[in-house]
Design a protein around this motif. Sequence first.
Motif, short mmCIF file in Angstrom:
data_model
loop_
_atom_site.label_atom_id
_atom_site.label_comp_id
_atom_site.label_asym_id
_atom_site.label_seq_id
_atom_site.Cartn_x
_atom_site.Cartn_y
_atom_site.Cartn_z
N SER A 139 0.83 -1.21 0.00
CA SER A 139 0.00 0.00 0.00
C SER A 139 0.86 1.26 0.00
O SER A 139 0.55 2.22 -0.71
N ILE A 169 2.11 1.73 -3.57
CA ILE A 169 1.08 2.24 -4.47
C ILE A 169 0.84 3.73 -4.22
O ILE A 169 0.78 4.53 -5.15
N GLU A 170 0.74 4.10 -2.95
CA GLU A 170 0.48 5.50 -2.62
C GLU A 170 1.63 6.40 -3.08
O GLU A 170 1.41 7.48 -3.62
N GLU A 185 1.53 6.61 -6.97
CA GLU A 185 0.42 7.45 -7.42
C GLU A 185 0.68 8.93 -7.13
O GLU A 185 0.37 9.80 -7.96
N TYR A 216 -5.08 -4.21 -5.58
CA TYR A 216 -5.41 -3.15 -6.53
C TYR A 216 -6.87 -2.72 -6.39
O TYR A 216 -7.18 -1.53 -6.44
N ARG A 272 -8.73 -2.83 -3.68
CA ARG A 272 -8.84 -2.03 -2.45
C ARG A 272 -8.33 -0.60 -2.66
O ARG A 272 -8.77 0.32 -1.98
N HIS A 273 -7.42 -0.42 -3.59
CA HIS A 273 -6.88 0.92 -3.87
C HIS A 273 -7.63 1.63 -4.99
O HIS A 273 -7.17 2.65 -5.49
N TYR A 331 -8.67 0.44 -8.09
CA TYR A 331 -8.50 0.03 -9.49
C TYR A 331 -9.69 -0.82 -9.91
O TYR A 331 -10.21 -1.62 -9.13
N LYS A 370 -7.15 3.14 -12.81
CA LYS A 370 -7.66 4.02 -11.77
C LYS A 370 -7.41 5.46 -12.15
O LYS A 370 -6.27 5.83 -12.46
#
Length: 149
Positions: A89, A92-93, A96, A122, A124-125, A127, A147
Amino acid sequence: MVTVTRTDPVSDDALRLIAGSEAEQAALYPPEDRFAASPDQLVADDVRFFVAYFEGEALGCCGYAVCDGYGELKRMYAEPAARGTGIASALIEAVETAARAEGIALMRLETGQLSPAAIGLYTRHGYIRRGPFGDYPENGSSVFMEKPL
């Protein structure tokens, strides 16, 4: 505390993580269904690569390629022992955030049907599934997601 740093994809930490990713993918998918970027491809000018550290130990990596009209997530990987700790996570953050700072408004990715944990991450984030993009074929194995950023 997890820290994520933009890193040279041919650094020792990055290469070790990429090798772990490659071994995991090779155990799940035949060569014709694997599209992961090589370290040589990750050093391209249009790719940004990151490594996540916890207490000084490199436990995950991820990058993105700047494409025409979107970014593409590349080489998302967390060490098996680090899964469920927030490493993925955090990656990903960070990716992004960096992409948004470059003006990228859409992130896309390709993963595989035999990777339900990745698909769940993905999802959960934020996508959502979509059809193939770029040069990817519709092969029955790949899962394509995107996303808005």
